[in-house]
Design a protein around this motif. Structure first.
Motif, PDB file in Angstrom:
ATOM      1  N   PHE A  36       0.777  39.836 154.967  1.00 47.96           N
ATOM      2  CA  PHE A  36       1.583  40.325 156.076  1.00 47.96           C
ATOM      3  C   PHE A  36       2.880  40.955 155.585  1.00 47.96           C
ATOM      4  O   PHE A  36       3.560  41.627 156.333  1.00 47.96           O
ATOM      5  CB  PHE A  36       1.961  39.205 157.037  1.00 47.96           C
ATOM      6  N   TYR A  37       3.254  40.673 154.359  1.00 48.70           N
ATOM      7  CA  TYR A  37       4.574  41.043 153.878  1.00 48.70           C
ATOM      8  C   TYR A  37       4.605  42.327 153.070  1.00 48.70           C
ATOM      9  O   TYR A  37       5.068  42.365 151.954  1.00 48.70           O
ATOM     10  CB  TYR A  37       5.200  39.874 153.122  1.00 48.70           C
ATOM     11  N   ASP A  38       4.112  43.389 153.679  1.00 44.49           N
ATOM     12  CA  ASP A  38       4.365  44.708 153.130  1.00 44.49           C
ATOM     13  C   ASP A  38       5.798  45.047 153.541  1.00 44.49           C
ATOM     14  O   ASP A  38       6.538  44.195 154.040  1.00 44.49           O
ATOM     15  CB  ASP A  38       3.347  45.727 153.651  1.00 44.49           C
ATOM     16  N   ARG A  39       6.206  46.273 153.375  1.00 40.28           N
ATOM     17  CA  ARG A  39       7.590  46.628 153.680  1.00 40.28           C
ATOM     18  C   ARG A  39       7.958  46.307 155.133  1.00 40.28           C
ATOM     19  O   ARG A  39       8.972  45.671 155.404  1.00 40.28           O
ATOM     20  CB  ARG A  39       7.811  48.112 153.389  1.00 40.28           C
ATOM     21  N   ARG A  40       7.141  46.747 156.083  1.00 39.93           N
ATOM     22  CA  ARG A  40       7.448  46.505 157.501  1.00 39.93           C
ATOM     23  C   ARG A  40       7.352  45.030 157.846  1.00 39.93           C
ATOM     24  O   ARG A  40       8.176  44.501 158.589  1.00 39.93           O
ATOM     25  CB  ARG A  40       6.523  47.326 158.398  1.00 39.93           C
ATOM     26  N   GLY A  41       6.355  44.345 157.308  1.00 39.20           N
ATOM     27  CA  GLY A  41       6.224  42.912 157.567  1.00 39.20           C
ATOM     28  C   GLY A  41       7.433  42.149 157.060  1.00 39.20           C
ATOM     29  O   GLY A  41       7.918  41.219 157.716  1.00 39.20           O
ATOM     30  N   SER A  42       7.948  42.531 155.910  1.00 35.70           N
ATOM     31  CA  SER A  42       9.147  41.886 155.366  1.00 35.70           C
ATOM     32  C   SER A  42      10.358  42.152 156.250  1.00 35.70           C
ATOM     33  O   SER A  42      11.180  41.264 156.475  1.00 35.70           O
ATOM     34  CB  SER A  42       9.417  42.383 153.948  1.00 35.70           C
ATOM     35  N   GLU A  43      10.463  43.382 156.763  1.00 36.19           N
ATOM     36  CA  GLU A  43      11.571  43.708 157.664  1.00 36.19           C
ATOM     37  C   GLU A  43      11.496  42.864 158.936  1.00 36.19           C
ATOM     38  O   GLU A  43      12.515  42.338 159.400  1.00 36.19           O
ATOM     39  CB  GLU A  43      11.535  45.194 158.025  1.00 36.19           C
ATOM     40  N   LEU A  44      10.292  42.729 159.496  1.00 35.69           N
ATOM     41  CA  LEU A  44      10.124  41.918 160.704  1.00 35.69           C
ATOM     42  C   LEU A  44      10.475  40.457 160.450  1.00 35.69           C
ATOM     43  O   LEU A  44      11.150  39.820 161.261  1.00 35.69           O
ATOM     44  CB  LEU A  44       8.690  42.035 161.238  1.00 35.69           C
ATOM     45  N   PHE A  45      10.015  39.928 159.315  1.00 33.39           N
ATOM     46  CA  PHE A  45      10.321  38.531 159.013  1.00 33.39           C
ATOM     47  C   PHE A  45      11.829  38.342 158.848  1.00 33.39           C
ATOM     48  O   PHE A  45      12.398  37.360 159.338  1.00 33.39           O
ATOM     49  CB  PHE A  45       9.589  38.056 157.756  1.00 33.39           C
ATOM     50  N   ASP A  46      12.498  39.285 158.192  1.00 28.18           N
ATOM     51  CA  ASP A  46      13.940  39.197 158.037  1.00 28.18           C
ATOM     52  C   ASP A  46      14.629  39.175 159.404  1.00 28.18           C
ATOM     53  O   ASP A  46      15.570  38.413 159.626  1.00 28.18           O
ATOM     54  CB  ASP A  46      14.449  40.363 157.189  1.00 28.18           C
ATOM     55  N   GLU A  47      14.141  39.993 160.336  1.00 30.88           N
ATOM     56  CA  GLU A  47      14.689  39.987 161.693  1.00 30.88           C
ATOM     57  C   GLU A  47      14.460  38.642 162.376  1.00 30.88           C
ATOM     58  O   GLU A  47      15.338  38.125 163.066  1.00 30.88           O
ATOM     59  CB  GLU A  47      14.083  41.114 162.516  1.00 30.88           C
ATOM     60  N   ILE A  48      13.273  38.075 162.193  1.00 30.70           N
ATOM     61  CA  ILE A  48      12.957  36.771 162.789  1.00 30.70           C
ATOM     62  C   ILE A  48      13.911  35.707 162.270  1.00 30.70           C
ATOM     63  O   ILE A  48      14.394  34.856 163.029  1.00 30.70           O
ATOM     64  CB  ILE A  48      11.491  36.385 162.508  1.00 30.70           C
ATOM     65  N   THR A  49      14.213  35.741 160.974  1.00 31.79           N
ATOM     66  CA  THR A  49      15.074  34.694 160.401  1.00 31.79           C
ATOM     67  C   THR A  49      16.498  34.751 160.940  1.00 31.79           C
ATOM     68  O   THR A  49      17.249  33.795 160.784  1.00 31.79           O
ATOM     69  CB  THR A  49      15.129  34.772 158.858  1.00 31.79           C
ATOM     70  N   ARG A  50      16.861  35.850 161.571  1.00 37.37           N
ATOM     71  CA  ARG A  50      18.204  35.974 162.154  1.00 37.37           C
ATOM     72  C   ARG A  50      18.274  35.511 163.603  1.00 37.37           C
ATOM     73  O   ARG A  50      19.347  35.462 164.190  1.00 37.37           O
ATOM     74  CB  ARG A  50      18.671  37.419 162.044  1.00 37.37           C
TER      75      ARG A  50
END
Length: 102
Positions: free
Chosen positions: A38-52
């Motif tokens: 799940f952690y391609d570039r966009r997936g990583s961006e989404l996860f970073d947003e979730i952690t905030r």
């Protein structure tokens, strides 16, 4: 202090592992896929947003522990090498690296 990044897997091994994981996951019951895909570039961006998000406390809690404790952990570890696995934005990794450098 110097930093080096080493890659020990040929590009073909990623595809071989992906095929094996997809085959195993989609023939299983219930079907599943490992979250590492799940952690391609966009997936990583989404996860970073979730952690905030206010509801997602683990990252904030881990960071606050590292801010408070990394300066004490680093000298006790006597680490000469640091290997970070799945660091995401590397925010928490930076806290450890800074403490090790100090």
């Amino acid at each position: 202090m110097t930093h080096a990044i080493a890659t020990h897997l040929p590009p073909s091994s990623y595809l071989e592992q992906l095929r094996a994981d997809v085959r195993a996951g989609l023939t299983a019951s219930p079907k599943s896929l490992p979250p590492k895909y799940f952690y391609d570039r966009r997936g990583s961006e989404l996860f970073d947003e979730i952690t905030r998000l206010p509801e997602y406390y683990p990252t904030r809690t881990e960071r606050s522990i590292l801010v408070a404790c990394a300066p004490n952990i680093a000298p006790l570890s006597r680490a000469q090498t640091f290997i970070g696995l799945g660091s995401g934005t590397s925010d928490k990794t930076r806290l450890l690296l800074d403490a090790l450098r100090a």
